[in-house]
Design an enzyme around this catalytic site. Structure first.
Site, short mmCIF file in Angstrom:
data_model
loop_
_atom_site.label_atom_id
_atom_site.label_comp_id
_atom_site.label_asym_id
_atom_site.label_seq_id
_atom_site.Cartn_x
_atom_site.Cartn_y
_atom_site.Cartn_z
N GLN A 104 -1.05 12.08 -12.21
CA GLN A 104 0.33 12.28 -11.76
C GLN A 104 1.28 12.28 -12.94
O GLN A 104 1.25 11.37 -13.79
CB GLN A 104 0.74 11.18 -10.79
CG GLN A 104 0.13 11.30 -9.41
CD GLN A 104 0.73 10.32 -8.42
OE1 GLN A 104 1.08 9.21 -8.77
NE2 GLN A 104 0.86 10.73 -7.17
N TYR A 176 12.23 11.01 -6.09
CA TYR A 176 12.20 10.92 -7.54
C TYR A 176 12.86 12.17 -8.15
O TYR A 176 13.33 13.04 -7.44
CB TYR A 176 10.77 10.70 -8.03
CG TYR A 176 10.17 9.41 -7.49
CD1 TYR A 176 10.83 8.19 -7.68
CD2 TYR A 176 8.99 9.40 -6.76
CE1 TYR A 176 10.32 7.01 -7.17
CE2 TYR A 176 8.47 8.22 -6.24
CZ TYR A 176 9.14 7.02 -6.44
OH TYR A 176 8.64 5.85 -5.92
N ARG A 326 -5.31 3.33 0.72
CA ARG A 326 -5.48 1.92 1.07
C ARG A 326 -6.83 1.66 1.73
O ARG A 326 -7.40 0.57 1.62
CB ARG A 326 -4.32 1.44 1.95
CG ARG A 326 -3.06 1.16 1.15
CD ARG A 326 -1.93 0.66 2.03
NE ARG A 326 -1.44 1.71 2.91
CZ ARG A 326 -0.51 1.53 3.86
NH1 ARG A 326 -0.02 0.31 4.07
NH2 ARG A 326 -0.09 2.53 4.60
N CYS A 352 -1.52 -4.33 6.04
CA CYS A 352 -0.68 -5.53 5.89
C CYS A 352 0.24 -5.45 4.68
O CYS A 352 1.27 -6.14 4.62
CB CYS A 352 -1.55 -6.78 5.80
SG CYS A 352 -2.52 -6.92 4.28
N CYS A 356 -1.80 -5.13 -1.94
CA CYS A 356 -1.80 -3.82 -2.61
C CYS A 356 -0.40 -3.55 -3.17
O CYS A 356 -0.07 -3.94 -4.28
CB CYS A 356 -2.30 -2.73 -1.67
SG CYS A 356 -1.57 -2.73 -0.03
N CYS A 368 -6.65 -6.68 -2.52
CA CYS A 368 -6.67 -6.52 -1.06
C CYS A 368 -7.00 -7.86 -0.45
O CYS A 368 -7.92 -8.55 -0.94
CB CYS A 368 -7.73 -5.48 -0.67
SG CYS A 368 -7.96 -5.30 1.12
N GLN A 427 -6.35 -18.57 12.38
CA GLN A 427 -4.96 -18.18 12.57
C GLN A 427 -4.78 -16.67 12.71
O GLN A 427 -3.74 -16.21 13.21
CB GLN A 427 -4.10 -18.70 11.43
CG GLN A 427 -3.94 -20.21 11.43
CD GLN A 427 -3.03 -20.67 10.31
OE1 GLN A 427 -1.89 -20.23 10.18
NE2 GLN A 427 -3.54 -21.56 9.47
#
Length: 654
Positions: A104, A176, A326, A352, A356, A368, A427
């Site tokens: 990129q 951008y 991801r 989540c 990342c 991760c 949890q």
């Protein structure tokens, strides 16, 4: 399912002269793995894992083409030949595994996130139009600077071809610099680069032409852009389509890479790495419209975390390739697993954003929460088999215990996991009950599968005492017993109708009409409970021991949540500590002024005050004199990320 189940995803494709083995793309994303602005061993190991795991194409993260393009501390630079050796090493490794490699090329314009030395650099854009998110006022680029920057893209592309890469991608997405020229509400110029759409596309068209002039035949050139910036004063889908048609007509591009959102606004930035509340593949219609208008090969990216989703998008003609970035941060082997008929073994991303993009925003290398090896390939790598088989007892079936059990069993030990509840997850079972957090339960599914594949003996509904431990006769014990809700001492605790977040989520509390949520952690629990209660018709006040709700969580998740709280009419009280309560009032204290803040007419006080570790099993195991290791909240209450990482380390220590 095997490759035959994904005939489109695993069919070859050609971008210009670049032949690729499949349609899976690891798109450009910040890793914070560069070494003083250069590509080194850590980044090479990271991308190698994804190439080895089956990615058809890897796009390396943004690199600065010009000295004026600095937007974070220590960025990758391709504005001198010094960059060539690092990229050459990366190309040799990635292409050696059969993947294509594209770099990129980047200039942020006014989208300045940070600086190299703490002082704010001068930012440049098409015009002196400020952005909303970073509060930056840019300096308009002179015609001479425009020409210089355009030439710098061409020179950077030449360096990438010399380094052995297959192509480059112009980053015109997310507001951008190239997108700033394209956007008529940002670009107020009156010269050849402003005004008409033809003029506003000129900057991009000349960049692509400069790259073609500097590179030889067969070198792929792509353009990444937002199909809809989804922002106040952002580019909209119809404008983008018209612009894409003009740009594609030049014949300089081999492909378009389509995303959504903009860095310029908080609302738009959420789409840079969309959280789990966005639907899977939600950007596909944007890609389809651009593909149909231009006829160019198109990559679509946005919450595509399973091969089934990618196959459907390609089969429906919405894209030629799918960005599954991801998905491969979470499971680098996702491509191989799908191709080999093991799709059910893929560790699916749950969106989540914690380790990342969250790590990037906090200035740390990428990882991760489900796969701590990501970004730590050199430190953690692939574990070796144990020298001798041992009998290992894992106590606690939350994420930490599940990961520890899977890893210990993978290393060859005989492992049994004991969980006192009827279900695994700890949890995480509660987290998935909050609004827009259902996908968090995927961590339970994924870790359960890891344990099954490793051969762990899973014993749910089994409370552990010293008799159970003696009967099992372990050589080593891993303790991952988690934590319980923290109930702090405060005046009137016995008088007020007080419940905790766990009781709310488990349906164990009778909640009154008017609620005050006392949020000490400033994380997703307090926000989520407030949102849930407001959705259910309660009048909710959220008192946060911080300067905003969600202060400690990833900004895209937080900002989107704050927007929903506002829409639901939740009253937010920042800078508050819980002081006391009685039958119908809650007494708060401003954490800076220490002045009293009295909230009257409160029927129920809901405590979101963090957690306290459960240590009774640890004390029992210590008393038995057994080798033991700890993981997760029983060490100190934190998040699933730390629990899984510590579980992995514990599984490797036994």
């Amino acid at each position: 399912m095997s490759q035959a189940s994904f005939p489109n995803l695993f069919s070859p494709i050609t971008l210009g002269s670049l032949a690729l083995r499949n349609r899976i793309v690891s798109t450009g994303h910040e890793t914070h793995l560069n070494e003083k602005g250069r590509i080194g061993d850590r980044m090479i190991a990271y991308h190698e894992a994804r190439a080895r795991g089956g990615a058809g194409l890897i796009v390396v993260e943004v690199a600065l083409v010009h000295p004026s393009a600095v937007f974070v501390a220590d960025p990758i630079r391709v504005d001198t030949d010094d960059c060539i050796p690092g990229y050459r090493r990366l190309a040799e490794v990635v292409k050696g595994h059969g993947s294509g490699l594209i770099a990129q090329l980047f200039h942020p314009g006014r989208e300045m996130l940070a600086s190299e030395d703490g002082t704010a650099p001068v930012s440049y854009s098409a015009s002196a139009t400020p952005n909303e998110r970073f509060h930056v006022m840019p300096r308009p680029m002179t015609p001479e600077m425009i020409a210089e920057v355009i030439a710098s893209y061409g020179a950077a592309a030449r360096r990438m071809q010399e380094a052995g890469l297959d192509g480059v991608e112009i980053v015109a997405s997310h507001g951008y610099l190239p997108a700033q020229f394209l956007n008529g509400q940002v670009n107020r110029r009156e010269d050849a680069y402003g005004g008409s759409l033809e003029n506003r596309t000129r900057f991009i068209r000349e960049i692509a032409a400069a790259i073609r002039a500097e590179t030889g035949a067969g070198f792929a050139v792509g353009l990444r852009l937002s199909g809809d910036e989804r922002s106040h004063e952002g580019l909209e889908a119809d404008e983008i389509l018209d612009a894409c048609e003009l740009i594609a007509a030049e014949g300089t591009l081999d492909y378009l890479s389509v995303v959504a959102g903009s860095s310029a606004t908080l609302a738009g930035s959420v789409h840079i790495a969309p959280p789990m509340y966005e639907a899977a593949g939600y950007t596909a219609p944007l890609g389809q419209a651009i593909r149909e208008r231009t006829g160019l090969a198109t990559i679509v990216t946005g919450r595509i975390n399973q091969p089934q989703e990618a196959e459907k998008i390609i089969a429906n003609g919405q894209a030629d390739m799918c960005g599954m970035t991801r998905a491969m941060i979470c499971d680098p082997e996702a491509g191989n697993k799908a191709q080999e008929g093991r799709a059910e073994d893929i560790r699916a991303c749950i969106g989540c954003n914690q380790a990342c993009i969250g790590h990037f925003h906090d200035g740390y290398p990428i990882s991760c929460i489900q796969n701590p090896v990501s970004g730590r390939e050199l430190q953690l790598g692939t574990p070796s088999l144990a020298a001798a088989k041992r009998r290992v007892m894992v106590i606690g079936g939350g994420p930490g215990g599940m990961k520890a059990a899977a890893v210990a069993a993978e290393r060859g030990h005989e492992v049994a996991l004991f969980e006192q509840e009827a279900q695994l997850g700890g949890q995480a079972r509660l987290a998935q009950l909050l609004p827009h957090r259902a996908e968090f339960g995927g961590i339970i599914t994924n870790l359960t599968r890891e344990m099954e594949l490793a051969g762990v003996d899973i014993r749910t509904g089994t409370a552990v005492d010293d008799g159970v431990i003696r009967d099992y006769g372990p050589d080593a014990v891993i303790i991952a017993t988690g934590a319980a809700p923290r109930w702090p001492e405060f005046e009137g605790r016995g008088e007020a109708h007080t419940v905790d977040a766990w009781q709310v989520l488990q349906g164990q509390a009778d909640i009154g009409k008017s609620v005050l949520v006392a949020d000490w952690r400033a994380d997703w629990v307090g926000m989520g409970v407030a949102e849930l209660l407001a959705q259910n018709g309660h009048h909710v006040r959220l008192a946060v021991n911080g300067y905003m709700p969600g202060q400690t969580i990833q900004m895209y998740v937080r900002d989107a949540g704050i927007g929903r709280l506002h829409s639901l009419g939740v009253e937010v009280l920042p800078y508050m500590r819980l002081f006391g309560a009685d039958e119908d009032s809650v007494y708060l204290q401003h954490i800076m002024s220490n002045e009293a803040v009295i909230c009257e007419g409160v029927d129920t006080l809901v405590l979101c005050q963090g957690h306290v570790p459960r240590n009774s099993v640890e004390e029992m195991v210590r008393g038995l004199g057994l080798e033991h290791h700890l993981a997760g909240d029983c060490v100190a209450p934190r998040t699933a990320e730390e629990a899984v990482l510590e579980g992995l380390r514990a599984g490797r220590r036994v």
